[in-house]
Design a protein around this motif. Sequence first.
Motif, short mmCIF file in Angstrom:
data_model
loop_
_atom_site.label_atom_id
_atom_site.label_comp_id
_atom_site.label_asym_id
_atom_site.label_seq_id
_atom_site.Cartn_x
_atom_site.Cartn_y
_atom_site.Cartn_z
N ALA A 9 0.95 -1.06 -0.07
CA ALA A 9 0.08 0.07 -0.07
C ALA A 9 0.99 1.31 -0.03
N VAL A 10 1.81 1.34 0.84
CA VAL A 10 2.65 2.57 0.99
C VAL A 10 3.72 2.61 -0.35
N ILE A 11 4.10 1.65 -0.81
CA ILE A 11 5.00 1.62 -1.79
C ILE A 11 4.24 2.24 -3.17
N LEU A 12 3.23 1.54 -3.15
CA LEU A 12 2.14 1.91 -4.57
C LEU A 12 1.68 3.48 -4.36
N ALA A 13 1.46 3.80 -3.20
CA ALA A 13 0.84 5.17 -3.13
C ALA A 13 2.05 6.21 -3.48
N ILE A 14 3.32 5.75 -3.04
CA ILE A 14 4.61 6.85 -3.22
C ILE A 14 4.94 6.49 -4.58
N VAL A 15 4.63 5.55 -5.14
CA VAL A 15 4.85 5.40 -6.74
C VAL A 15 4.10 6.12 -7.41
N ALA A 16 2.87 6.13 -7.21
CA ALA A 16 1.74 6.97 -7.75
C ALA A 16 2.07 8.53 -7.55
N ILE A 17 2.34 8.90 -6.42
CA ILE A 17 2.57 10.17 -6.30
C ILE A 17 4.01 10.80 -7.01
N SER A 18 4.77 9.93 -7.21
CA SER A 18 6.19 10.00 -7.95
C SER A 18 5.92 10.03 -9.42
N LEU A 19 4.76 9.23 -9.91
CA LEU A 19 4.68 9.31 -11.23
C LEU A 19 3.75 10.42 -11.74
N VAL A 20 2.73 10.77 -10.97
CA VAL A 20 1.74 11.73 -11.47
C VAL A 20 2.11 13.12 -12.20
N PRO A 21 3.27 13.92 -11.62
CA PRO A 21 3.59 14.89 -12.30
C PRO A 21 4.23 14.72 -13.84
N THR A 22 4.88 13.64 -13.74
CA THR A 22 5.41 13.28 -15.18
C THR A 22 4.34 12.84 -16.04
N LEU A 23 3.29 12.09 -15.57
CA LEU A 23 2.46 11.54 -16.26
C LEU A 23 1.44 12.88 -16.87
N TRP A 24 1.28 13.93 -15.87
CA TRP A 24 0.40 14.92 -16.22
C TRP A 24 1.12 15.74 -17.42
N MET A 25 2.38 15.83 -17.43
CA MET A 25 3.10 16.71 -18.60
C MET A 25 2.79 15.78 -19.70
N ILE A 26 3.06 14.47 -19.67
CA ILE A 26 2.85 13.53 -20.96
C ILE A 26 1.44 13.72 -21.52
N SER A 27 0.28 13.69 -20.53
CA SER A 27 -1.01 14.03 -21.05
C SER A 27 -1.00 15.27 -21.57
N MET A 28 -0.62 16.32 -20.79
CA MET A 28 -0.62 17.81 -21.62
C MET A 28 0.08 17.80 -22.79
N ALA A 29 1.12 17.09 -23.36
CA ALA A 29 1.75 17.04 -24.54
C ALA A 29 0.85 16.61 -25.64
N PHE A 30 -0.07 15.78 -25.10
CA PHE A 30 -0.68 15.11 -26.57
C PHE A 30 -2.30 15.69 -26.32
N LYS A 31 -2.59 16.66 -25.70
CA LYS A 31 -3.91 17.30 -25.67
C LYS A 31 -3.82 18.33 -26.85
N PRO A 32 -4.95 18.47 -27.70
CA PRO A 32 -5.24 19.62 -28.59
C PRO A 32 -5.23 20.82 -27.73
N ILE A 33 -4.93 22.11 -28.73
CA ILE A 33 -4.98 23.03 -28.09
C ILE A 33 -6.30 23.75 -27.28
N ALA A 34 -7.49 23.01 -27.82
CA ALA A 34 -8.62 23.66 -27.06
C ALA A 34 -8.58 23.14 -25.63
N GLU A 35 -7.89 21.99 -25.53
CA GLU A 35 -7.94 21.34 -24.13
C GLU A 35 -6.81 21.76 -23.52
N TRP A 36 -5.79 22.61 -23.55
CA TRP A 36 -5.17 23.00 -22.58
C TRP A 36 -4.83 24.67 -22.64
N SER A 37 -5.74 25.21 -23.75
CA SER A 37 -5.53 26.64 -23.83
C SER A 37 -6.24 27.41 -22.73
N ALA A 38 -7.69 26.63 -22.40
CA ALA A 38 -8.73 27.09 -21.30
C ALA A 38 -7.93 26.52 -20.04
#
Lengths: 286, 312
Positions: A13-42
Motif C-alpha cells: 500500500a505504502v509503496i504503490l501510493a508513493i510510486v503513484a505520487i512520484s509518477l503523477v507530475p510526469t504523467l500529467w506533462m505527458i498527458s498535456m503534451a498530447f492534448k489539442p490546443i482547445a484542451e490546454w489553452s483554457a
Amino acid sequence: MQRSISFEVFRYAVILAIVAISLVPTLWMISMAFKPIAEWSAAGADLTWWPRNPTLDNFRFIFGQSSTDLIVALERTAGRPIFASLLTATLGTVIAMTAGTSAAYGLSRFGQGGNLPLALIQLRLFPPMAVMIPVMIMWSFLGLIDNWFGLSLIYGIVTLPFAFWLMKTFFDDMPREIEDAALVEGCTRWRVFVRITLPMMRPALASSALFVFILNWSDYLIALLLTTRDWATIPVYMASLSSSMTGQLYGAKAALGVIAAVPPIIMGIAIQKHLVRGLTFGALKE
Amino acid sequence: MTNVSTMTPVADQPEAPAKSGARLGLWLTLPAQLLVLFIALFPILMQVYISLTDWSPLDGIPWWRAHELWIGLLNYSDLIADSRFWGAMWRTLFVMAVCVPVQFLLGLGLAVLFVDDFRGKRVLYSTLLVPMMVVPAVAGYMFFMLFQSGGPVNDLLSIFTSDPVRIAWLSDPDLALIAVMVADIWQWTPLMFLILLAGMISVPQDQQMAAILLGASWWRRFFTIVLPRMKSIIIIALAIRVIEIFKIFDTLFIMTGGGPGVATETISVYIYKVTQQELIWSYVAAIALAILIVLSVVSVFAIKRMQRGQET
C-alpha cells in the motif's frame, strides 16, 4: 525473513501510493503534451487528466508547423535547441571523460595528482553561481558566449569531478595482474593503458559517460548565463514558448518537456547499478 | 579550490611507482589539473580584483581597467548591510531545514520497505527513481503547471472540500515557498532513498541474525545495529542534499522566478538577478567570494573531520 501478511499489505500500500505520487507530475506533462490546443489553452476548470482527443499537434507545432487553432507562429523552432543540447552535452561529456579518465588512471596507478580528489570535490561543492562572473567575463573575452565550444567547455569542467571519481573507483577495483603481466611482456605503460586497461574498462566507461551526459543534459543555469540565442539549449529555449498574446503555451512546453525528459530517464534506468557510486563519489559501491 | 596545493591525497598511495610510470602519471593528470586551475585560480583572482571596485559591464571600460573605479571594501560592507541578501540566505537555509529532514525520513522509510525481497521489487524500485532523472528545469515546468489555480493540485484538494479549491499557489508569498519545497521533495527524495537503501543493504547480516536469535525486536535491531552501521553513508546522503539545496535554482526559478516579490528568492536566484537584471557585477563578485570563502572553510573542516573519523 518471516513477515506477517498484514506487513506485506502495508508494504504494498505504502509503496504503490508513493510510486503513484512520484509518477503523477510526469504523467500529467505527458498527458498535456498530447492534448489539442482547445484542451490546454483554457487554463480553467475543464482541464482533464487524460486528453479527450489525443493529438501530435503540439509536437508538430514546436517543429515549425503552424497550426490553424493557434494564430502565433514560432520565431524559432525546437530543432536548433535540441541540437544545441545534444552537441554541447556530448562534447562536454567527451571533455570530462577524457580528462577525468586519464587523471583517475594517473592517480590510481601512479599516485600522481594527489590534490585532485579534494580539489574536485570542492569544485562540486561550490554553487556555479559563485564563479559565474569571472567565467562570463573570461568567456566573453575569449568569444565563447553563445558558442557551442564555450558551453561544452564549461560543461566538461563542471562534470569533471563526477567523471574522475567514477573512473577512479572503477580503476581502484580493477585487478592489476593483467596489467602487470603485460608489463612483464615488455609493453610500455602507455600501451598497457591504451591497449589493455581501457578496452577492459569499456562497460565502466560507458556507464560513467552516460552518467556525465545526463548531468550535462540536465543543466539550465549555465546555459541561461552563457547562451543568448543561437546555442540556447532546450530548457533556455522553453521559456520562449510563451507570448504576451497567447500566454503560456502549455501544450508546446509539455511536448518539449517530454522530449527533454525521456533520454535521461532511459539512460538513468540503464545505469542504475552505478548511480549510487556516481552520486556519492564512489563512497558506496552497490 | 583556494588551497588546492596543500591538500593531502585521500586515496591510498599505490606501491612505489617506477620512474616511467610516475612521468606518465603526471602527463595523464595534466589535463584535469589544467582544467581545475583554469576554473579555480584565474577566476578567483579576477573575482578578488573586481570585488574591490565598482565595475559593471555597463561602464564601458574593460574589466582589467576596473581599478579606475576602486572602492576598496565598500562592496563587502554593503553586503553585511544588505537585507535582501540575508533574506535570501535565511530562506535558503529554511528550505534546507525543511526539505532535507523530510527527504531523509521519507527515503529512510522507503529503504526499510525495500530492504528485503518481494514481488515486483525491481520494477517498483526503478519507477521510484524516475523523478530524480527528470531534467530539473522540466520538473520546474511540470510543477508550474500543477500548481496553477485551475491545475490538478487544486483539483485533488477539491475532492476533500465541498467548493472547488482555486488557490493561486505560485502568486501567494507563503504558498509559493511551500510549492517550491514540494517540488524539491518530489524530485530528490528518490536520491536519499537510493543512497540509504544501498547503505542499508551493505550492513552485514550476521549480527542481525544473532540479534534475531536473541529475540531482539525489529525496532531494537534497527536502532542499535542497522542505523549505527549506516552512519557514514547517512552523513554523505545528508551532505549531498545540503550542498545541492544550497545551490537550489533551476526548478525554483522556473516555477516562481524568485517571486512573488522576493518570497522565494534563494541565494542563487538573488545572485542571478543582480547579475542579469541589475548588472552590478562587482557586487556579485563580492557576494560570490564571501560564499566561496565560507564554503571552503566549512568543507575543508568537514572533510578533515570525516577523514579522521574513518581512520579511527
